[in-house]
Scaffold this active site. Structure first.
Site, PDB file in Angstrom:
ATOM      1  N   ASP A  57       0.856  -1.193   0.000  1.00  0.00           N
ATOM      2  CA  ASP A  57       0.000   0.000   0.000  1.00  0.00           C
ATOM      3  C   ASP A  57       0.892   1.242   0.000  1.00  0.00           C
ATOM      4  OD1 ASP A  57      -3.217   0.566   1.089  1.00  0.00           O
ATOM      5  OD2 ASP A  57      -1.773   2.223   1.037  1.00  0.00           O
ATOM      6  N   HIS A  74     -15.771   3.135   3.512  1.00  0.00           N
ATOM      7  CA  HIS A  74     -14.369   3.563   3.388  1.00  0.00           C
ATOM      8  C   HIS A  74     -13.656   3.025   2.161  1.00  0.00           C
ATOM      9  CE1 HIS A  74     -14.403   5.585   7.253  1.00  0.00           C
ATOM     10  NE2 HIS A  74     -15.054   4.540   7.719  1.00  0.00           N
ATOM     11  N   GLN A  75     -14.409   2.585   1.155  1.00  0.00           N
ATOM     12  CA  GLN A  75     -13.738   2.148  -0.072  1.00  0.00           C
ATOM     13  C   GLN A  75     -13.411   3.385  -0.913  1.00  0.00           C
ATOM     14  OE1 GLN A  75     -15.968  -0.466  -2.679  1.00  0.00           O
ATOM     15  NE2 GLN A  75     -14.112  -1.115  -3.770  1.00  0.00           N
ATOM     16  N   HIS A 105     -10.238  -5.256  -3.183  1.00  0.00           N
ATOM     17  CA  HIS A 105      -8.906  -5.439  -2.596  1.00  0.00           C
ATOM     18  C   HIS A 105      -9.031  -5.792  -1.125  1.00  0.00           C
ATOM     19  CE1 HIS A 105     -10.002  -1.162  -2.412  1.00  0.00           C
ATOM     20  NE2 HIS A 105      -9.343  -1.119  -1.259  1.00  0.00           N
ATOM     21  N   HIS A 127      -6.876  -5.599   2.398  1.00  0.00           N
ATOM     22  CA  HIS A 127      -5.712  -5.031   3.088  1.00  0.00           C
ATOM     23  C   HIS A 127      -5.206  -6.076   4.084  1.00  0.00           C
ATOM     24  CE1 HIS A 127      -6.715  -0.629   2.275  1.00  0.00           C
ATOM     25  NE2 HIS A 127      -7.906  -1.170   2.090  1.00  0.00           N
TER      26      HIS A 127
HETATM   27  P1  AMP Z   1      -9.740   1.479   0.343  1.00  0.00           P
HETATM   28  O1  AMP Z   1     -10.027   2.670   1.214  1.00  0.00           O
HETATM   29  O2  AMP Z   1     -10.064   0.173   1.006  1.00  0.00           O
HETATM   30  O3  AMP Z   1     -10.361   1.611  -1.035  1.00  0.00           O
HETATM   31  O4  AMP Z   1      -8.161   1.468   0.156  1.00  0.00           O
HETATM   32  C1  AMP Z   1      -7.491   1.860  -0.992  1.00  0.00           C
HETATM   33  C2  AMP Z   1      -6.031   1.773  -0.675  1.00  0.00           C
HETATM   34  O5  AMP Z   1      -5.300   1.856  -1.888  1.00  0.00           O
HETATM   35  C3  AMP Z   1      -5.500   2.894   0.240  1.00  0.00           C
HETATM   36  O6  AMP Z   1      -4.958   2.314   1.419  1.00  0.00           O
HETATM   37  C4  AMP Z   1      -4.443   3.581  -0.609  1.00  0.00           C
HETATM   38  O7  AMP Z   1      -3.329   4.002   0.133  1.00  0.00           O
HETATM   39  C5  AMP Z   1      -4.082   2.497  -1.610  1.00  0.00           C
HETATM   40  N1  AMP Z   1      -3.534   2.985  -2.880  1.00  0.00           N
HETATM   41  C6  AMP Z   1      -4.081   3.929  -3.688  1.00  0.00           C
HETATM   42  N2  AMP Z   1      -3.299   4.099  -4.781  1.00  0.00           N
HETATM   43  C7  AMP Z   1      -2.270   3.231  -4.669  1.00  0.00           C
HETATM   44  C8  AMP Z   1      -1.131   2.930  -5.467  1.00  0.00           C
HETATM   45  N3  AMP Z   1      -0.896   3.562  -6.623  1.00  0.00           N
HETATM   46  N4  AMP Z   1      -0.263   1.979  -5.037  1.00  0.00           N
HETATM   47  C9  AMP Z   1      -0.498   1.340  -3.858  1.00  0.00           C
HETATM   48  N5  AMP Z   1      -1.541   1.570  -3.069  1.00  0.00           N
HETATM   49  C10 AMP Z   1      -2.424   2.515  -3.450  1.00  0.00           C
END
Ligand code: AMP
Length: 139
Positions: free
Chosen positions: A30, A92-93, A99, A101
């Site tokens: 991340d 919170h998406q 994905h 985490h």
């Molecule tokens: P969510 O809130 O569950 O949609 O989480 C999306 C996650 O994607 C966040 O923790 C971001 O930090 C991560 N993220 C967004 N862009 C990138 C990227 N280019 N490379 C790696 N992680 C990313």
């Protein structure tokens, strides 16, 4: 479905710190980690939320998740962790490609913080709800 940042990562259009890849799954660090080792695991299949993911893509993720958790535990030395999976903006998406985490929990004030506003479960309501859900899923 519109392209997301993860689609671009899957296509190799933008870089990532790759941790794991197979035919169906990609895992990478991340970019804004909650803790050291925070890793994202995504299906190669395009689906915005988990309920839209095929059984095959889900199975491929399920097969590799525990292995990734073990690797993250081994390398970070942090034994406790959360697996988080958000669906929808209110949940919170931020990136609308499924994905998971994996977030190491090195201390009480580090890693993922969770509010857990638990309510009471009414036994009669619960029996009805469980039956409805069971009927819907066909199990
Ligand atoms: P969510 O809130 O569950 O949609 O989480 C999306 C996650 O994607 C966040 O923790 C971001 O930090 C991560 N993220 C967004 N862009 C990138 C990227 N280019 N490379 C790696 N992680 C990313």
């Amino acid at each position: 479905m519109a392209d997301t940042i993860f689609t671009k990562i899957l296509r190799g259009d933008i870089p990532c710190h790759k941790v794991y890849e197979d035919e169906h799954v990609l895992a990478f660090l991340d970019i804004r980690p909650l803790s050291y080792g925070h890793t994202l695991v995504i299906p190669k299949e395009e689906a915005a939320t988990l309920d839209q993911l095929s059984d095959d893509a889900s199975a491929a993720i399920g097969r590799v998740l525990p292995r990734l958790c073990r690797a993250i535990r081994a390398i970070t030395g942090v034994e406790q962790f959360n697996v988080l999976q958000n669906n929808g903006p209110m949940a919170h998406q931020a990136v609308f490609h499924v994905h998971f985490h994996i977030i190491p929990k090195p201390g009480v004030d580090e890693g993922l913080g969770i509010e857990w506003p638990a309510k009471k479960l009414d036994p009669q309501e619960a029996a009805k709800l469980a039956a409805s859900l069971s009927n819907e899923i066909g199990g």
